[in-house]
Scaffold this motif. Structure first.
Motif, mmCIF file in Angstrom:
data_model
loop_
_atom_site.group_PDB
_atom_site.id
_atom_site.type_symbol
_atom_site.label_atom_id
_atom_site.label_comp_id
_atom_site.label_asym_id
_atom_site.label_seq_id
_atom_site.Cartn_x
_atom_site.Cartn_y
_atom_site.Cartn_z
ATOM 1 N N VAL A 1 0.866 -1.186 0.000
ATOM 2 C CA VAL A 1 0.000 0.000 0.000
ATOM 3 C C VAL A 1 0.894 1.225 0.000
ATOM 4 O O VAL A 1 1.743 1.380 0.886
ATOM 5 C CB VAL A 1 -0.927 0.013 1.233
ATOM 6 C CG1 VAL A 1 -1.760 1.301 1.247
ATOM 7 C CG2 VAL A 1 -1.833 -1.210 1.245
ATOM 8 N N ILE A 2 0.711 2.091 -0.977
ATOM 9 C CA ILE A 2 1.500 3.310 -1.086
ATOM 10 C C ILE A 2 0.702 4.454 -0.482
ATOM 11 O O ILE A 2 -0.332 4.852 -1.013
ATOM 12 C CB ILE A 2 1.856 3.607 -2.553
ATOM 13 C CG1 ILE A 2 2.699 2.470 -3.136
ATOM 14 C CG2 ILE A 2 2.609 4.934 -2.672
ATOM 15 C CD1 ILE A 2 2.914 2.573 -4.633
ATOM 16 N N GLY A 3 1.156 4.941 0.657
ATOM 17 C CA GLY A 3 0.490 6.047 1.332
ATOM 18 C C GLY A 3 0.016 5.662 2.715
ATOM 19 O O GLY A 3 -0.739 4.701 2.867
ATOM 20 N N GLY A 4 0.469 6.423 3.731
ATOM 21 C CA GLY A 4 0.119 6.134 5.111
ATOM 22 C C GLY A 4 -0.883 7.099 5.694
ATOM 23 O O GLY A 4 -0.811 7.454 6.875
ATOM 24 N N THR B 1 7.920 4.280 7.416
ATOM 25 C CA THR B 1 7.836 5.725 7.265
ATOM 26 C C THR B 1 9.161 6.259 6.730
ATOM 27 O O THR B 1 10.174 5.567 6.729
ATOM 28 C CB THR B 1 7.495 6.397 8.602
ATOM 29 O OG1 THR B 1 8.491 6.045 9.579
ATOM 30 C CG2 THR B 1 6.126 5.954 9.104
ATOM 31 N N GLN B 2 9.132 7.515 6.252
ATOM 32 C CA GLN B 2 10.311 8.093 5.602
ATOM 33 C C GLN B 2 10.836 7.134 4.524
ATOM 34 O O GLN B 2 12.033 6.940 4.350
ATOM 35 C CB GLN B 2 11.411 8.387 6.631
ATOM 36 C CG GLN B 2 10.978 9.304 7.763
ATOM 37 C CD GLN B 2 10.631 10.713 7.291
ATOM 38 O OE1 GLN B 2 11.375 11.319 6.538
ATOM 39 N NE2 GLN B 2 9.497 11.234 7.746
ATOM 40 N N CYS B 3 9.885 6.554 3.815
ATOM 41 C CA CYS B 3 10.219 5.525 2.817
ATOM 42 C C CYS B 3 9.328 5.736 1.593
ATOM 43 O O CYS B 3 8.251 5.141 1.479
ATOM 44 C CB CYS B 3 10.011 4.129 3.412
ATOM 45 S SG CYS B 3 10.445 2.777 2.284
ATOM 46 N N ALA B 4 9.767 6.581 0.689
ATOM 47 C CA ALA B 4 8.969 6.916 -0.491
ATOM 48 C C ALA B 4 9.008 5.801 -1.519
ATOM 49 O O ALA B 4 10.067 5.236 -1.795
ATOM 50 C CB ALA B 4 9.484 8.211 -1.113
ATOM 51 N N ALA B 5 7.838 5.503 -2.075
ATOM 52 C CA ALA B 5 7.777 4.607 -3.233
ATOM 53 C C ALA B 5 8.150 5.406 -4.476
ATOM 54 O O ALA B 5 7.619 6.504 -4.707
ATOM 55 C CB ALA B 5 6.379 4.024 -3.386
ATOM 56 N N ALA C 1 2.436 -4.437 3.322
ATOM 57 C CA ALA C 1 3.356 -3.397 3.770
ATOM 58 C C ALA C 1 2.834 -2.043 3.315
ATOM 59 O O ALA C 1 2.394 -1.894 2.172
ATOM 60 C CB ALA C 1 4.755 -3.628 3.211
ATOM 61 N N VAL C 2 2.862 -1.069 4.223
ATOM 62 C CA VAL C 2 2.550 0.323 3.893
ATOM 63 C C VAL C 2 3.862 1.074 3.752
ATOM 64 O O VAL C 2 4.721 1.011 4.643
ATOM 65 C CB VAL C 2 1.702 0.980 4.994
ATOM 66 C CG1 VAL C 2 1.457 2.460 4.672
ATOM 67 C CG2 VAL C 2 0.380 0.253 5.162
ATOM 68 N N VAL C 3 4.038 1.777 2.642
ATOM 69 C CA VAL C 3 5.217 2.626 2.477
ATOM 70 C C VAL C 3 4.751 4.074 2.427
ATOM 71 O O VAL C 3 3.942 4.458 1.586
ATOM 72 C CB VAL C 3 6.038 2.238 1.228
ATOM 73 C CG1 VAL C 3 6.670 0.875 1.431
ATOM 74 C CG2 VAL C 3 5.204 2.229 -0.039
ATOM 75 N N GLU C 4 5.244 4.865 3.358
ATOM 76 C CA GLU C 4 4.852 6.265 3.512
ATOM 77 C C GLU C 4 6.090 7.152 3.396
ATOM 78 O O GLU C 4 7.085 6.934 4.079
ATOM 79 C CB GLU C 4 4.168 6.470 4.870
ATOM 80 C CG GLU C 4 4.066 7.902 5.350
ATOM 81 C CD GLU C 4 3.347 8.822 4.370
ATOM 82 O OE1 GLU C 4 3.864 9.939 4.128
ATOM 83 O OE2 GLU C 4 2.287 8.427 3.826
ATOM 84 N N LYS C 5 6.028 8.151 2.530
ATOM 85 C CA LYS C 5 7.188 9.009 2.271
ATOM 86 C C LYS C 5 7.542 9.901 3.456
ATOM 87 O O LYS C 5 8.686 10.329 3.602
ATOM 88 C CB LYS C 5 6.936 9.872 1.039
ATOM 89 C CG LYS C 5 5.785 10.850 1.189
ATOM 90 C CD LYS C 5 5.558 11.621 -0.098
ATOM 91 C CE LYS C 5 4.323 12.495 -0.003
ATOM 92 N NZ LYS C 5 4.379 13.469 1.101
ATOM 93 N N GLY C 6 6.551 10.207 4.304
ATOM 94 C CA GLY C 6 6.774 11.066 5.452
ATOM 95 C C GLY C 6 6.391 10.373 6.744
ATOM 96 O O GLY C 6 6.951 9.341 7.100
ATOM 97 N N VAL C 7 5.397 10.961 7.443
ATOM 98 C CA VAL C 7 4.921 10.378 8.695
ATOM 99 C C VAL C 7 3.495 9.889 8.521
ATOM 100 O O VAL C 7 2.769 10.340 7.630
ATOM 101 C CB VAL C 7 5.001 11.401 9.851
ATOM 102 C CG1 VAL C 7 6.440 11.831 10.084
ATOM 103 C CG2 VAL C 7 4.102 12.611 9.591
#
Length: 440
Positions: free
Chosen positions: A24-27, A183-187, A46-52
Motif C-alpha cells: 500500500v502506497i500512502g500512510g 515511514t520516511q520511505c517513499a515509493a 506493507a505500507v510505504v509512507e514518504k513522510g509520517v
C-alpha cells in the motif's frame, strides 16, 4: 521537520520486507485502513509512507464523521463507515477520539432549507436517520444561539473523531495484526513481470508483491503518471484553526453557510470558514479544464482561485523518472502549506454573531491541508484492469477522513476479490477513464 499540527508519534519499521502479498502506497487514513483490513484477514501487507503516518490531510481535516450531505453515490459507504467508526476504539485498542454526537447543518434562509430539505429526502430513501428541524427545535438542540434560525438538518447517528490521533491508532492496530509500516520511505515506482505488478521500488529498496494499492492522496496523479496512467485529480486547500476559551457550546459538530465548528477531545474547538477553499491554478488546471468545468460551475461559490508559486513549482516538477532517481516524494516529505488566516478571522467573526460565546475565542493554532479532488468529487476505489495487480484508492475530495474505515475495507474487498462491503460500481475508475478499465 516540525509540522504546523501535532500528530501522534509513530516509529516506522527499521527493516524493509523482501516480499509481501500487497504493498500500500500512502500512510494516510485510506492506506492504513486498507492495510488494517487486509492484515486482519491474514494477508501479508506493507505500507510505504514518504513522510509520517497521517501527516497530511488525514490529520488536517475537520474531524467530522458524517453521513448527511454526501453525494448519493457515497451514502451506503458513509453509513458503513459510521458502523466501523463506532467500533474503532475497541478494534484498535486505542483512543481515536470517536464519539457519536450527531451533526447539524443550520438553516438561516429559504435557500438553506431548500438545499438541506432536498438532501433529507435523498437520505431518507437510504434509511438514514436524519431529521429536518424547525427553528425552535434547532435552537433547543444547540443552546447559545443569538437567534435567526429557521431550521436545521440533524443526523443523530453522525459523530466526530480526532484527526491527530485516529490514523496513528489504526496504524498501530494494523502492525499488531502483522502489517509492515514503513515511514520516511517513499515509493518511486513499480515493476512488472509478464504484464502485471511484481514489485514496488522504494528509496530504501525493492519489495516484491503481487498487488499494489495507490492511496497517495494528492500525490496519486503524479505517481500514476510515471506509470503511464492518467489519473484525473486536482488539489484544493482548506484552512482550520484551533481556538480555546469557549464555554456553553454543544459537543456536536455544526455547520452553517459561513462557519463550521467541532468540539475537540481536549475541550477546545476546531473552527473553519465553511464553503471557502483555495484552488491554486497549476498546469493541470488547464490539462483537465473541461473535465472539471461542470463541477466548478456548481461549486464556484466555494472556491477562491489563486495563481502563485505553486504554478511554477508544478510546472518544473519532473513528471517522469527512472526508479533509481530521487523523486519529488523524497524532496517534499509532507505538504504543510501556510493557512489562509483571513479565512479563520472571518469564520470567528461569523461564529461570534451566531453564537456569542465564540466572541471570547483565542486562537491556539492554525493550519492548512490539501485535498485530492476528482472531477465529480466522488473517490476512485477500484482496480485498474489495464495494469493487472494495480489498484487506486484516491480522490476523496475532502471526504476521506469520515469514510476512511469503509473505504479501506472496500479496497481490501476489491483486492481480495470476494464479497464487497457495498456496491463498488460508483467508485470504479471506468466512469472517469474508460480506457483504464480495459484489461491489458
Amino acid at each position: 521537520m516540525s509540522l504546523s499540527i501535532p500528530v501522534s508519534p509513530f516509529q516506522g519499521d527499521a527493516e524493509l520486507p523482501a516480499h509481501v502479498d500487497v504493498v500500500v502506497i500512502g500512510g494516510g487514513i485510506i492506506g492504513i485502513n486498507t492495510a488494517l483490513s487486509l492484515a486482519e484477514r491474514g494477508v501479508s501487507v506493507a505500507v510505504v509512507e514518504k513522510g509520517v503516518i497521517g501527516g497530511e490531510q488525514s490529520a488536517r481535516n475537520w474531524g467530522w464523521t458524517r453521513q448527511m450531505g454526501r453525494d448519493p453515490a457515497e451514502i451506503p459507504l458513509t453509513m458503513a463507515s459510521l458502523r466501523l467508526w463506532s467500533q474503532m476504539n475497541e478494534r484498535t485498542g486505542d483512543e481515536t477520539g470517536w464519539r457519536r454526537t450527531g451533526i447539524t447543518y443550520l438553516c438561516y434562509n429559504k435557500r438553506d432549507m431548500d438545499i438541506w430539505g432536498g438532501w433529507y429526502e435523498k437520505g431518507k430513501a437510504y434509511g438514514l436517520n436524519s431529521e429536518m428541524l424547525t427553528g425552535p427545535q434547532t435552537e433547543a438542540l444547540l443552546p447559545g444561539s443569538s437567534g435567526g434560525l429557521i431550521g436545521g438538518l440533524h443526523t443523530p447517528s453522525d459523530g466526530r473523531a480526532e484527526p491527530a490521533l485516529a490514523t496513528v491508532a489504526m496504524a498501530n492496530a494494523a502492525r499488531r495484526v502483522g502489517a509492515h509500516i514503513l515511514t520516511q520511505c517513499a515509493a518511486r515506482g513499480v515493476e512488472r513481470s509478464a504484464g502485471r505488478i511484481s514489485a514496488v521500488v522504494t528509496e530504501r529498496g525493492r519489495i516484491t508483491c503481487s498487488s499494489v494499492v495507490l492511496a497517495g492522496g494528492v500525490w496519486s496523479r503524479l505517481f500514476a503518471g510515471n506509470m503511464g496512467i492518467d489519473f484525473p485529480q486536482l488539489k484544493v486547500m482548506g484552512t482550520v484553526a484551533r481556538v480555546t476559551g469557549i464555554e456553553g457550546i454543544s459537543d456536536m459538530p455544526v455547520g452553517a453557510g459561513d462557519f463550521a465548528y467541532r468540539k475537540r477531545l481536549d475541550g477546545d474547538y476546531s473552527v473553519a470558514l465553511r464553503n471557502a477553499n483555495i484552488a491554486n491554478i497549476v498546469p493541470d488546471s488547464f490539462r483537465l479544464f473541461f473535465e472539471y468545468m461542470p463541477s466548478f460551475v456548481q461549486t464556484w461559490r466555494e472556491l477562491k482561485l489563486r495563481v502563485g508559486k505553486s504554478f511554477v513549482d508544478e510546472l518544473v516538477m519532473p513528471k517522469r523518472w527512472a526508479l533509481d532517481e530521487k523523486t519529488a516524494f523524497e524532496t517534499i516529505r509532507t505538504l504543510d502549506p501556510l493557512p489562509t488566516k483571513s479565512f479563520n478571522r472571518k469564520a470567528l467573526a461569523n461564529l461570534a454573531r451566531a453564537y456569542p460565546a465564540f466572541a471570547k475565542a483565542q486562537v491556539v493554532n492554525e493550519w492548512a491541508g490539501v485535498m485530492d479532488v476528482t472531477p465529480d468529487a466522488v473517490p476512485v476505489i477500484s482496480d485498474v484492469p489495464s495494469t493487472p495487480g494495480f489498484f487506486i484508492a484516491s480522490g476523496f475530495s475532502g471526504h476521506g477522513f469520515g469514510i476512511g474505515p469503509a473505504a479501506g475495507h472496500l479496497m481490501a474487498d476489491i483486492v481480495m476479490g470476494g464479497d464487497k462491503l457495498v456496491d463498488p460500481a460508483p467508485f470504479n475508475i471506468s466512469r472517469l477513464r474508460p480506457k483504464l478499465a480495459i484489461a491489458a
